[in-house]
Design an enzyme around this catalytic site. Structure first.
Site, PDB file in Angstrom:
ATOM      1  N   CYS A 152      13.404  11.460   6.504  1.00  0.00           N
ATOM      2  CA  CYS A 152      13.471  10.976   7.890  1.00  0.00           C
ATOM      3  C   CYS A 152      14.849  11.170   8.499  1.00  0.00           C
ATOM      4  O   CYS A 152      14.981  11.273   9.707  1.00  0.00           O
ATOM      5  CB  CYS A 152      13.079   9.504   7.930  1.00  0.00           C
ATOM      6  SG  CYS A 152      14.051   8.518   6.806  1.00  0.00           S
TER       7      CYS A 152
ATOM      8  N   LYS B  41       0.865  -1.185   0.000  1.00  0.00           N
ATOM      9  CA  LYS B  41       0.000   0.000   0.000  1.00  0.00           C
ATOM     10  C   LYS B  41       0.899   1.230   0.000  1.00  0.00           C
ATOM     11  O   LYS B  41       1.562   1.531   0.991  1.00  0.00           O
ATOM     12  CB  LYS B  41      -0.922   0.048   1.229  1.00  0.00           C
ATOM     13  CG  LYS B  41      -2.040   1.077   0.997  1.00  0.00           C
ATOM     14  CD  LYS B  41      -2.502   1.797   2.228  1.00  0.00           C
ATOM     15  CE  LYS B  41      -1.751   3.026   2.588  1.00  0.00           C
ATOM     16  NZ  LYS B  41      -1.894   4.204   1.725  1.00  0.00           N
TER      17      LYS B  41
ATOM     18  N   GLU C 138       9.685  16.372  15.231  1.00  0.00           N
ATOM     19  CA  GLU C 138      10.176  16.334  13.843  1.00  0.00           C
ATOM     20  C   GLU C 138       9.466  17.442  13.051  1.00  0.00           C
ATOM     21  O   GLU C 138       8.239  17.461  12.990  1.00  0.00           O
ATOM     22  CB  GLU C 138       9.805  14.955  13.280  1.00  0.00           C
ATOM     23  CG  GLU C 138      10.566  14.522  12.073  1.00  0.00           C
ATOM     24  CD  GLU C 138      10.115  13.145  11.566  1.00  0.00           C
ATOM     25  OE1 GLU C 138       9.064  12.632  12.003  1.00  0.00           O
ATOM     26  OE2 GLU C 138      10.821  12.590  10.716  1.00  0.00           O
TER      27      GLU C 138
ATOM     28  N   GLU D 170      10.390   1.339   9.953  1.00  0.00           N
ATOM     29  CA  GLU D 170      11.313   2.445   9.651  1.00  0.00           C
ATOM     30  C   GLU D 170      10.545   3.719   9.968  1.00  0.00           C
ATOM     31  O   GLU D 170       9.673   4.132   9.190  1.00  0.00           O
ATOM     32  CB  GLU D 170      11.713   2.415   8.172  1.00  0.00           C
ATOM     33  CG  GLU D 170      12.502   1.186   7.751  1.00  0.00           C
ATOM     34  CD  GLU D 170      13.934   1.194   8.259  1.00  0.00           C
ATOM     35  OE1 GLU D 170      14.409   2.239   8.738  1.00  0.00           O
ATOM     36  OE2 GLU D 170      14.573   0.130   8.208  1.00  0.00           O
TER      37      GLU D 170
HETATM   38  P1  NAP Z   1       2.493   8.373   7.729  1.00  0.00           P
HETATM   39  O1  NAP Z   1       1.407   9.352   7.869  1.00  0.00           O
HETATM   40  O2  NAP Z   1       2.814   7.511   8.881  1.00  0.00           O
HETATM   41  O3  NAP Z   1       2.121   7.501   6.446  1.00  0.00           O
HETATM   42  C1  NAP Z   1       2.939   6.457   5.988  1.00  0.00           C
HETATM   43  C2  NAP Z   1       2.072   5.374   5.369  1.00  0.00           C
HETATM   44  O4  NAP Z   1       1.190   4.850   6.362  1.00  0.00           O
HETATM   45  C3  NAP Z   1       1.170   5.869   4.234  1.00  0.00           C
HETATM   46  O5  NAP Z   1       1.058   4.846   3.266  1.00  0.00           O
HETATM   47  C4  NAP Z   1      -0.149   6.089   4.938  1.00  0.00           C
HETATM   48  O6  NAP Z   1      -1.289   5.992   4.108  1.00  0.00           O
HETATM   49  C5  NAP Z   1      -0.157   4.947   5.931  1.00  0.00           C
HETATM   50  N1  NAP Z   1      -1.032   5.208   7.082  1.00  0.00           N
HETATM   51  C6  NAP Z   1      -1.371   6.409   7.612  1.00  0.00           C
HETATM   52  N2  NAP Z   1      -2.217   6.234   8.655  1.00  0.00           N
HETATM   53  C7  NAP Z   1      -2.420   4.893   8.775  1.00  0.00           C
HETATM   54  C8  NAP Z   1      -3.200   4.092   9.653  1.00  0.00           C
HETATM   55  N3  NAP Z   1      -3.922   4.626  10.621  1.00  0.00           N
HETATM   56  N4  NAP Z   1      -3.170   2.753   9.496  1.00  0.00           N
HETATM   57  C9  NAP Z   1      -2.427   2.207   8.513  1.00  0.00           C
HETATM   58  N5  NAP Z   1      -1.673   2.907   7.644  1.00  0.00           N
HETATM   59  C10 NAP Z   1      -1.649   4.241   7.775  1.00  0.00           C
HETATM   60  O7  NAP Z   1       3.875   9.066   7.337  1.00  0.00           O
HETATM   61  P2  NAP Z   1       4.151  10.074   6.128  1.00  0.00           P
HETATM   62  O8  NAP Z   1       3.607  11.390   6.487  1.00  0.00           O
HETATM   63  O9  NAP Z   1       3.755   9.471   4.832  1.00  0.00           O
HETATM   64  O10 NAP Z   1       5.754  10.099   6.128  1.00  0.00           O
HETATM   65  C11 NAP Z   1       6.474  10.910   6.974  1.00  0.00           C
HETATM   66  C12 NAP Z   1       7.011  10.136   8.165  1.00  0.00           C
HETATM   67  O11 NAP Z   1       7.694   8.964   7.712  1.00  0.00           O
HETATM   68  C13 NAP Z   1       8.041  10.917   8.942  1.00  0.00           C
HETATM   69  O12 NAP Z   1       7.851  10.705  10.319  1.00  0.00           O
HETATM   70  C14 NAP Z   1       9.364  10.317   8.481  1.00  0.00           C
HETATM   71  O13 NAP Z   1      10.412  10.480   9.401  1.00  0.00           O
HETATM   72  C15 NAP Z   1       8.985   8.885   8.292  1.00  0.00           C
HETATM   73  N6  NAP Z   1       9.908   8.196   7.370  1.00  0.00           N
HETATM   74  C16 NAP Z   1      10.769   7.289   7.888  1.00  0.00           C
HETATM   75  C17 NAP Z   1      11.687   6.667   7.036  1.00  0.00           C
HETATM   76  C18 NAP Z   1      12.675   5.671   7.584  1.00  0.00           C
HETATM   77  O14 NAP Z   1      13.286   4.971   6.783  1.00  0.00           O
HETATM   78  N7  NAP Z   1      12.871   5.558   8.898  1.00  0.00           N
HETATM   79  C19 NAP Z   1      11.701   6.974   5.670  1.00  0.00           C
HETATM   80  C20 NAP Z   1      10.792   7.908   5.185  1.00  0.00           C
HETATM   81  C21 NAP Z   1       9.897   8.513   6.047  1.00  0.00           C
HETATM   82  P3  NAP Z   1      -2.017   7.297   3.517  1.00  0.00           P
HETATM   83  O15 NAP Z   1      -1.009   7.985   2.685  1.00  0.00           O
HETATM   84  O16 NAP Z   1      -3.144   6.713   2.761  1.00  0.00           O
HETATM   85  O17 NAP Z   1      -2.438   8.113   4.709  1.00  0.00           O
END
Ligand code: NAP
Length: 475
Positions: A278, A169, A378, A244
């Site tokens: 991130c 997804k 963050e 991650e």
């Molecule tokens: P996010 O809101 O957590 O979303 C990530 C993924 O999870 C998306 O596919 C999102 O779907 C899905 N998601 C959101 N809410 C969910 C729920 N309640 N249940 C199941 N899935 C859910 O994060 P983001 O805003 O896309 O990305 C930014 C964050 O990712 C930052 O905190 C960043 O540090 C972190 N990140 C970490 C890494 C690493 O390697 N450690 C790499 C990149 C980013 P939808 O888009 O449909 O909401």
């Protein structure tokens, strides 16, 4: 479209997702939006494909990864344009991301052939002990929007190499990039059901993944908040999890460092992807006797960065992903200035000709303190707060974060000091005089609430393998 069982299909509900260009706020496309029924169909297809896929010789599994990599390489220009249009990063950065995505495919095509088991000396003359490596099984993968291509292949490549079929997804903001990655696998002739793509409702699609007992592993990249929820949701069926998650990277500059190189490094680490990575620097600690010089040089360079639509030549800073992201940046800056930080450059909405997107000026703040919100939360935006410190002990104490432990950076020419920082920083990744440490052949991941498990390197494929211990009595 969704990609299930080797075919491009509409969603069961007929619903669609709108894809918005953050540089213009225009809807640029609509794609099928999956729900729990589509997710279930994809999981069934993956489960059906598992036995044949894991039984293929590793060399054959590897050949599909190589084919997909070659196909992505051919389409790099159009894919980069898609990435820029749907999430805003400058097109050259998008090309860099796609090259990294290809590196993961090529690296794991090779690693597939090096999944070695073990033999263990037994304590009895008639026994023979061995460890077999077997694929975990169907994997549910959830990816973010900020690296819409590389975050997919960083999961897909090791999973497929190990013999695990996958249901992905992607983030709702970036389904078009994901579809193009899957087109490459389709062209490579990947067997049906081995890789499935279901853009759609996060709660419905991922909810089915965490509930469904056929899914043996959940791998997630995204925020710590959602990661914690997925760990909880995976507990009922005791799935393996790999997480991650978020970070809050310190960037430490000692007075013996090459200040110009440290400034260049801070720009690369902080302002890449408009601060939306991130492992982006969140806090810059500079030794007090060079803090003013560093701040002056950094703000001079940052104020020259070109802001605009990432498709335009020379643009270094694209838009933020959406309104929420933009408002978070504003809130962090206003909290910091209310508490005494001084704006050296930026600090306001960026005016970009004929573009209506979420543009914010890259900002440098001087005189940041540990009490500010920006020091612990963050930001995920183009804001660089500068703190000053006196000793290496103080630097490391303040740099270690109570919650996050993903990446940390340190600039110094003193080898002993570099060793001290390398050993004392509580982070999964440490860049010494290196602001961009990520590479396919090394393990990437965090400690504390920044994650569980590693992606990349030989460690990355282990995450998709189980150890089966066999004791054979030949007496
Ligand atoms: P996010 O809101 O957590 O979303 C990530 C993924 O999870 C998306 O596919 C999102 O779907 C899905 N998601 C959101 N809410 C969910 C729920 N309640 N249940 C199941 N899935 C859910 O994060 P983001 O805003 O896309 O990305 C930014 C964050 O990712 C930052 O905190 C960043 O540090 C972190 N990140 C970490 C890494 C690493 O390697 N450690 C790499 C990149 C980013 P939808 O888009 O449909 O909401």
């Amino acid at each position: 479209m969704l990609y299930i069982n080797g075919e491009w299909v509409q969603s069961v509900s007929g619903e669609e997702l709108e894809v918005i260009n953050p540089a213009t706020k225009e809807v640029i496309s609509k794609v099928a939006k999956a729900n729990e029924k589509d997710s279930k169909l994809a999981i069934e297809a993956a489960d059906h494909a598992f036995k044949a896929w894991k039984s293929l010789p590793a060399k054959e599994r590897a050949s599909y990864l190589k084919e997909a990599a070659a196909s992505l390489r051919k389409s790099i220009d159009s894919l980069a344009e898609t990435v820029t249009k749907e999430m805003g990063k400058p097109v050259n950065e998008a090309k860099g991301e796609i090259n990294l995505a290809i590196d993961y495919l090529e690296w794991y095509a090779e690693e597939a052939k090096r999944v070695y088991g073990e033999t263990i000396p037994a304590s009895h003359k008639d026994k023979r002990l061995m460890v077999l490596k077997e694929p975990v099984g169907v994997t549910g993968a959830v990816t973010p929007w900020n690296f819409p291509v590389a975050m997919i292949t960083r999961k897909l490549a090791p999973a497929l190499a190990a013999g695990c079929p996958v249901v992905i997804k992607p983030a709702s903001a970036t389904p078009l990039s994901a579809i193009k990655v899957f087109e490459a696998f389709h062209q490579a002739g990947l067997p049906k059901g081995v890789a499935n793509l279901v853009p759609g409702s996060a709660s419905k699609v991922v909810g089915e993944m965490t509930r469904n007992p056929a899914v043996k592993k959940i791998t997630f990249t995204g925020s710590t908040e959602v990661g914690k929820k997925l760990i909880r949701d995976s507990a009922d069926t005791v799935k393996k999890v790999a997480m991650e998650l978020g970070g809050h990277a310190p960037f430490i500059v000692f007075d013996d460092a090459d200040i110009d190189k440290a400034v260049e490094g801070a720009i690369a680490s902080k302002f890449r992807n408009a601060g939306q990575t991130c492992i982006c620097t969140n806090r810059i600690y500079v030794q007090e006797n060079v803090a003013e010089e560093f701040g002056k040089k950094l703000s001079e360079k940052v104020s020259q960065l070109k802001i605009g639509n990432g498709l335009e030549e020379g643009v270094a800073i694209g838009p933020l992903i959406d309104k929420e992201a933009y408002e978070k940046v504003e809130e962090h800056i206003s909290d910091a200035t209310d508490r005494g930080a001084k704006v050296l450059c930026g600090g306001r909405q960026a005016a970009v000709d004929s573009q209506d997107g979420w543009f914010y000026e890259p900002t440098v703040l001087h005189g940041a303190t540990d009490e500010m919100v920006i020091s612990t939360e963050e930001t995920f935006g183009p804001v660089a707060p500068i703190y000053s410190f006196s000793t290496k002990e103080e630097a490391v104490k303040r740099a270690n974060h109570h919650q996050y432990g993903l990446a940390a950076y340190c600039f110094t020419k003193d080898l002993n000091q570099a060793y001290f920082m390398m050993e004392e920083l509580e982070y999964g990744i440490v860049g010494i005089n290196d602001p961009i440490p990520t590479t396919a052949q090394a393990p990437f991941g965090g400690v504390k609430e920044s994650g569980i498990g590693r992606e990349g390197g030989h460690q990355g494929i282990d995450e998709y393998l189980e150890d089966k211990f066999v004791s054979l009595n030949i007496g």
